[in-house]
Design a protein around this motif. Structure first.
Motif, PDB file in Angstrom:
ATOM      1  N   VAL A 167       0.341 -18.266  12.256  1.00 36.71           N
ATOM      2  CA  VAL A 167       0.842 -16.932  11.912  1.00 36.71           C
ATOM      3  C   VAL A 167      -0.262 -15.931  12.243  1.00 36.71           C
ATOM      4  O   VAL A 167      -1.436 -16.296  12.284  1.00 36.71           O
ATOM      5  N   VAL A 168       0.140 -14.678  12.466  1.00 37.40           N
ATOM      6  CA  VAL A 168      -0.846 -13.676  12.862  1.00 37.40           C
ATOM      7  C   VAL A 168      -0.627 -12.379  12.101  1.00 37.40           C
ATOM      8  O   VAL A 168       0.472 -12.094  11.635  1.00 37.40           O
ATOM      9  N   GLY A 169      -1.696 -11.610  11.963  1.00 39.81           N
ATOM     10  CA  GLY A 169      -1.590 -10.263  11.421  1.00 39.81           C
ATOM     11  C   GLY A 169      -1.930 -10.140   9.950  1.00 39.81           C
ATOM     12  O   GLY A 169      -1.832 -11.100   9.179  1.00 39.81           O
ATOM     13  N   LEU A 170      -2.335  -8.939   9.590  1.00 38.62           N
ATOM     14  CA  LEU A 170      -2.737  -8.648   8.213  1.00 38.62           C
ATOM     15  C   LEU A 170      -1.582  -8.722   7.222  1.00 38.62           C
ATOM     16  O   LEU A 170      -1.786  -8.999   6.048  1.00 38.62           O
ATOM     17  N   GLU A 171      -0.373  -8.481   7.698  1.00 36.10           N
ATOM     18  CA  GLU A 171       0.792  -8.471   6.801  1.00 36.10           C
ATOM     19  C   GLU A 171       0.979  -9.825   6.114  1.00 36.10           C
ATOM     20  O   GLU A 171       1.452  -9.905   4.989  1.00 36.10           O
ATOM     21  N   PHE A 172       0.577 -10.906   6.784  1.00 32.11           N
ATOM     22  CA  PHE A 172       0.675 -12.225   6.156  1.00 32.11           C
ATOM     23  C   PHE A 172      -0.155 -12.278   4.877  1.00 32.11           C
ATOM     24  O   PHE A 172       0.282 -12.821   3.854  1.00 32.11           O
ATOM     25  N   LEU A 173      -1.368 -11.730   4.907  1.00 31.25           N
ATOM     26  CA  LEU A 173      -2.242 -11.772   3.732  1.00 31.25           C
ATOM     27  C   LEU A 173      -1.624 -11.014   2.559  1.00 31.25           C
ATOM     28  O   LEU A 173      -1.790 -11.401   1.404  1.00 31.25           O
ATOM     29  N   ILE A 174      -0.874  -9.953   2.853  1.00 30.23           N
ATOM     30  CA  ILE A 174      -0.196  -9.191   1.798  1.00 30.23           C
ATOM     31  C   ILE A 174       1.011  -9.969   1.285  1.00 30.23           C
ATOM     32  O   ILE A 174       1.167 -10.193   0.085  1.00 30.23           O
ATOM     33  N   ALA A 175       1.880 -10.411   2.214  1.00 29.07           N
ATOM     34  CA  ALA A 175       3.123 -11.105   1.834  1.00 29.07           C
ATOM     35  C   ALA A 175       2.855 -12.402   1.084  1.00 29.07           C
ATOM     36  O   ALA A 175       3.651 -12.811   0.234  1.00 29.07           O
TER      37      ALA A 175
END
Length: 198
Positions: A167-175
């Motif tokens: 998975v990629v991107g900062l949104e993963f860390l939030i979700a």
């Protein structure tokens, strides 16, 4: 499978999870060695401790890359790493989906690896050399900044190392509940970089 192909699969997976669609430019834009060394030297976590603080180290270096040094195109990437064919972390794409469903990202730290993907499929990782050095699998001269991180085309890193993005991107860390949205917006917003003297 090439790193860029795996990365595109990770982007597709990320999109299906509803976490945006980051893209990486396929044309490499190599970073100057002086910039790479400057990023390394601004890190505050000692080399030997990095192996157990992967999120703090690689997110911190990603942050400096984008906010202090203004290098565009970097994408925080989560997944697995293999060394001489052996996977280092017991994760699959389903593992990341469950982290989102259960918002268990904070509890799952250490079960996966994260690094920065740069245009052209270049890797920047300030943690894995510490891990491999601590296990006696890699000799590192800690006095040389360029030996304390991995940087280069993902398909040509040597040492039997292969990165496997999931998975990629900062949104993963939030979700996934790893970092709350307000903290991320502060960290990646326009106010925070003033702390770097910009």
């Amino acid at each position: 499978m090439s790193y860029l192909k795996e990365f595109k699969n990770a982007v597709s997976r990320t999109r299906k999870l509803g976490l945006g669609e980051p893209t990486v430019n396929e044309t490499a834009m190599p970073l100057d060695q002086a910039v790479l060394n400057a990023i390394e030297e601004t890190g505050h976590i000692p080399f030997r401790q990095r192996a157990v603080q992967a999120l703090s180290v690689n997110f911190g270096m990603f942050h400096m890359l984008t906010k202090k040094f203004h290098i565009p195109g970097g994408i925080l990437t989560m997944g697995n790493v293999s060394v001489d064919g052996g996977m280092r972390f017991p994760v699959t794409p389903a593992h990341f989906r469950k982290m989102i469903e259960n918002e268990s990202g904070e509890d799952a730290l250490g079960t996966y690896h994260l690094w920065t993907t740069l245009p052209g499929g270049l890797i920047l990782d300030h943690v894995l050399p510490s891990t491999l050095s601590g296990e006696g699998l890699l000799k590192v001269n800690e006095a040389l900044p360029a030996e304390r991180y991995f940087y280069g085309p993902a398909d040509e890193l040597g040492h039997g190392i292969e990165y496997h993005p999931m998975v990629v991107g900062l949104e993963f860390l939030i979700a996934s509940g790893t970092i709350d949205r307000e903290a991320m917006e502060y960290l990646m917003g326009e106010k925070f970089p003033k702390q770097y003297g910009n």
